[in-house]
Design an enzyme around this catalytic site. Structure first.
Site, PDB file in Angstrom:
ATOM      1  CB  CYS A  94      -0.908   0.022   1.220  1.00 41.41           C
ATOM      2  SG  CYS A  94      -2.107  -1.319   1.317  1.00 41.41           S
ATOM      3  CB  CYS A 189      -7.908  24.313  20.141  1.00 40.14           C
ATOM      4  SG  CYS A 189      -8.990  22.925  19.762  1.00 40.14           S
ATOM      5  CB  CYS A 192      -5.397  25.557  26.098  1.00 37.34           C
ATOM      6  SG  CYS A 192      -6.754  25.290  27.261  1.00 37.34           S
ATOM      7  NE  ARG A 232      -2.955  15.834  25.218  1.00 38.06           N
ATOM      8  CZ  ARG A 232      -3.832  16.224  26.132  1.00 38.06           C
ATOM      9  NH1 ARG A 232      -5.025  15.662  26.207  1.00 38.06           N
ATOM     10  NH2 ARG A 232      -3.533  17.184  26.982  1.00 38.06           N
ATOM     11  CB  CYS A 236      -8.057  18.597  24.139  1.00 40.10           C
ATOM     12  SG  CYS A 236      -6.252  18.628  24.120  1.00 40.10           S
TER      13      CYS A 236
END
Length: 275
Positions: A94, A189, A192, A232, A236
């Site tokens: 692939c 997002c 922070c 992640r 968050c």
């Protein structure tokens, strides 16, 4: 008015609130914000996340990197890459080589969607009659760690085709996700990792978003395991008391597309080790 305040206001106009701004203008303003705010960071060093801005923490991290906790994951990923499927083929059928990180994420105009490297891995499996792996950890994180390790030094060059309305819409969706407040804590997002970058949240220093997409997957001490970028993202959302979205769904894939494009010009250096 402080320099940081001026930068924040300028960036708000140029990036978060300007529907007429091009991706190129967004990217220029985004990178300038971090380069101006953290002028002590050496060129290209934002790939090291919070360790690019905290000298003391960096020393401890560099000591960990001498015997990185993700080494067994790289070895496991290499074995997975070279193990044949039931039909006799393998991941090598692939991918031209395991060093593929520079090719992802990309906009697939035929399918009208963002394709991440983890999605390409699972699509390789299903195309060869194998079951897809989970998106957040385990085998997909191990194989991604191996492929990212083989890709170290490749330069991030995510493309937003200017003549493709779908690509621009996906980019704008990721941008909106980055700047939109959510959850009971009403954080975005950017709260922070842009305006709060370098400041403390309890005992932790918040990292700059510039370079965030460069070092995945990551072995986190908190997880005691390797995890993908979308794992992640979900964490968050949980931290701000918002409902996590589906890993590899359009929202997180578009966010990855946006963040990776914002970090164009930096090098990939995954996998990483973080707290």
């Amino acid at each position: 008015m402080t320099t940081l305040t001026r930068l924040t206001l300028a960036l708000s106009v140029a990036v978060s609130g300007a529907a007429v701004a091009s991706p190129e203008a967004d990217q220029k303003a985004f990178q300038k914000f971090y380069e101006s705010r953290f002028s002590q960071v050496a060129e290209g060093d934002f790939i090291n996340g919070v360790y690019s801005i905290l000298p003391g923490a960096r020393e401890q991290w560099e000591a960990i990197e001498e015997f990185p906790p993700y080494e067994p994951e790289i070895e496991a990923g290499e074995e997975l890459y070279n193990t044949a499927f039931a039909n006799g083929k393998s991941f090598a059928d692939c991918f031209d080589s395991p060093a593929q990180r520079e090719n992802y994420p990309y906009w697939d105009g035929d399918r009208d969607m963002v394709v991440t490297m983890e999605r390409a891995i699972n699509e390789c499996r299903t195309a060869n009659g194998e079951k897809a792996w989970g998106w957040k950890k385990g085998k997909i994180a191990a194989l991604s760690a191996y492929m990212s390790y083989e890709s170290r030094g490749q330069v991030i060059n995510t493309v937003i085709p200017a003549d493709d309305a779908g690509a621009l819409a996906a980019y704008e969706s990721g941008k909106e996700m980055f700047y939109t407040k959510r959850g009971q804590l009403n954080f975005s997002c950017s709260d922070c990792h842009m305006y709060g970058a370098g400041l403390n949240a309890r005992a932790d220093t918040m990292s700059p978003a510039f370079g965030h997409a460069s070092h995945w997957p990551v072995y986190r001490s908190k997880w005691q395991a390797m995890g993908t970028l979308h794992r992640r993202f979900g964490g968050c959302n949980t931290n701000v008391r918002a409902k996590p979205l589906k890993a590899q769904g359009p929202e997180y894939s578009n966010l990855e597309y946006f963040l990776t494009y914002m970090s164009n010009g930096l090098e990939f250096n995954g996998p990483g080790a973080r707290k």
